[in-house]
Design an enzyme around this catalytic site. Structure first.
Site, PDB file in Angstrom:
ATOM      1  N   ASP A  20     -22.216 -23.475 -22.283  1.00  0.00           N
ATOM      2  CA  ASP A  20     -22.087 -22.026 -22.410  1.00  0.00           C
ATOM      3  C   ASP A  20     -22.116 -21.384 -21.020  1.00  0.00           C
ATOM      4  O   ASP A  20     -22.619 -21.971 -20.053  1.00  0.00           O
ATOM      5  CB  ASP A  20     -23.233 -21.498 -23.277  1.00  0.00           C
ATOM      6  CG  ASP A  20     -23.148 -20.005 -23.537  1.00  0.00           C
ATOM      7  OD1 ASP A  20     -22.017 -19.467 -23.573  1.00  0.00           O
ATOM      8  OD2 ASP A  20     -24.205 -19.376 -23.688  1.00  0.00           O
ATOM      9  N   ASP A  22     -22.753 -17.433 -20.322  1.00  0.00           N
ATOM     10  CA  ASP A  22     -23.777 -16.385 -20.217  1.00  0.00           C
ATOM     11  C   ASP A  22     -25.141 -16.927 -20.635  1.00  0.00           C
ATOM     12  O   ASP A  22     -25.309 -17.427 -21.739  1.00  0.00           O
ATOM     13  CB  ASP A  22     -23.412 -15.192 -21.099  1.00  0.00           C
ATOM     14  CG  ASP A  22     -21.986 -14.722 -20.878  1.00  0.00           C
ATOM     15  OD1 ASP A  22     -21.516 -14.819 -19.731  1.00  0.00           O
ATOM     16  OD2 ASP A  22     -21.339 -14.291 -21.845  1.00  0.00           O
ATOM     17  N   ASP A 155     -27.850 -21.252 -24.848  1.00  0.00           N
ATOM     18  CA  ASP A 155     -29.151 -20.596 -24.981  1.00  0.00           C
ATOM     19  C   ASP A 155     -29.366 -19.955 -26.342  1.00  0.00           C
ATOM     20  O   ASP A 155     -30.498 -19.616 -26.700  1.00  0.00           O
ATOM     21  CB  ASP A 155     -29.338 -19.541 -23.880  1.00  0.00           C
ATOM     22  CG  ASP A 155     -28.317 -18.423 -23.961  1.00  0.00           C
ATOM     23  OD1 ASP A 155     -27.110 -18.748 -24.014  1.00  0.00           O
ATOM     24  OD2 ASP A 155     -28.703 -17.244 -23.957  1.00  0.00           O
TER      25      ASP A 155
END
Length: 208
Positions: A20, A22, A155
């Site tokens: 990922d 961000d 996250d």
């Protein structure tokens, strides 16, 4: 036929790692907080260590009613994603990871629904910090469950989509908001600087 089977077997031994952007490669929360204070200094804010939810809006709206439009105006603004600072060690780790034998790494990120700036700026970020070659390794999608891979480092603790059982195993990258969440058996990667990511990759390679 034997040659084709050999090529197929070699391809299957490639570990496909999805990472990922961000919150994993780029510091979304920290950058938002800086921009929020600059843009709306009169409004309340949430310190990074007090973040409790994946979506900023969910927690900020508990502070004061009607903040949603202002919050969106910050991260939907031109330049926001392009200016995200990299998370310590992330870029060097991904470059090294991609050079490991039998490992292929791809950026897998979700653009905003308001995609006017986020989509193009994510590509610009990748090119700036990882290099032009990584543009071909960048996947933007609103549904990560349909992307093929062995690992997804993300996250967001709860990733949902059209596929109930994705091909990848979810490794949760530690963020302020998810530090105390129950991962229900999922592995966790705390950072890119202590070298633990190498052990993680080698462990997955042994399973192929």
């Amino acid at each position: 036929m034997a040659g084709r089977r050999g090529i197929s077997a070699m391809a299957q031994k490639q570990l496909l790692v999805l990472v990922d952007l961000d919150g994993v490669m780029a510091d979304f929360d920290g950058h938002f907080l800086t921009k929020w204070k600059q843009t709306y200094p009169e409004e309340p804010f949430i310190a990074l260590e007090d973040r409790k939810t994946f979506y900023l809006v969910d927690q900020y709206e508990t502070l004061k009613e009607g903040l949603k439009p202002k919050i969106k105006s910050v991260y939907q603004s031109k330049g926001f994603f392009r200016e995200l600072p990299p998370i310590a060690g992330a870029c060097d780790a991904l470059k090294e990871m991609n050079e490991m034998e039998g490992v292929k790494v791809f950026i897998c990120s979700s653009p905003l629904f308001f995609y006017k700036y986020s989509s193009t700026e994510k590509f610009a970020w990748v090119e700036h910090y990882l290099g032009a070659d990584w543009i071909n390794r960048t996947i933007l999608t609103r549904d990560k469950t349909i992307v093929n891979g062995h690992i997804l480092i993300d996250d967001n603790v709860k990733i949902k989509g059209a596929v109930d059982c994705p091909s990848w195993e979810h490794v949760v990258f530690t963020a302020h908001y998810n530090k105390h969440m129950n991962l229900r058996g999922k592995k966790r990667l705390d950072n890119w600087t202590d070298g633990s990511w190498r052990d993680l990759i080698m462990d997955f390679k042994k399973r192929l």
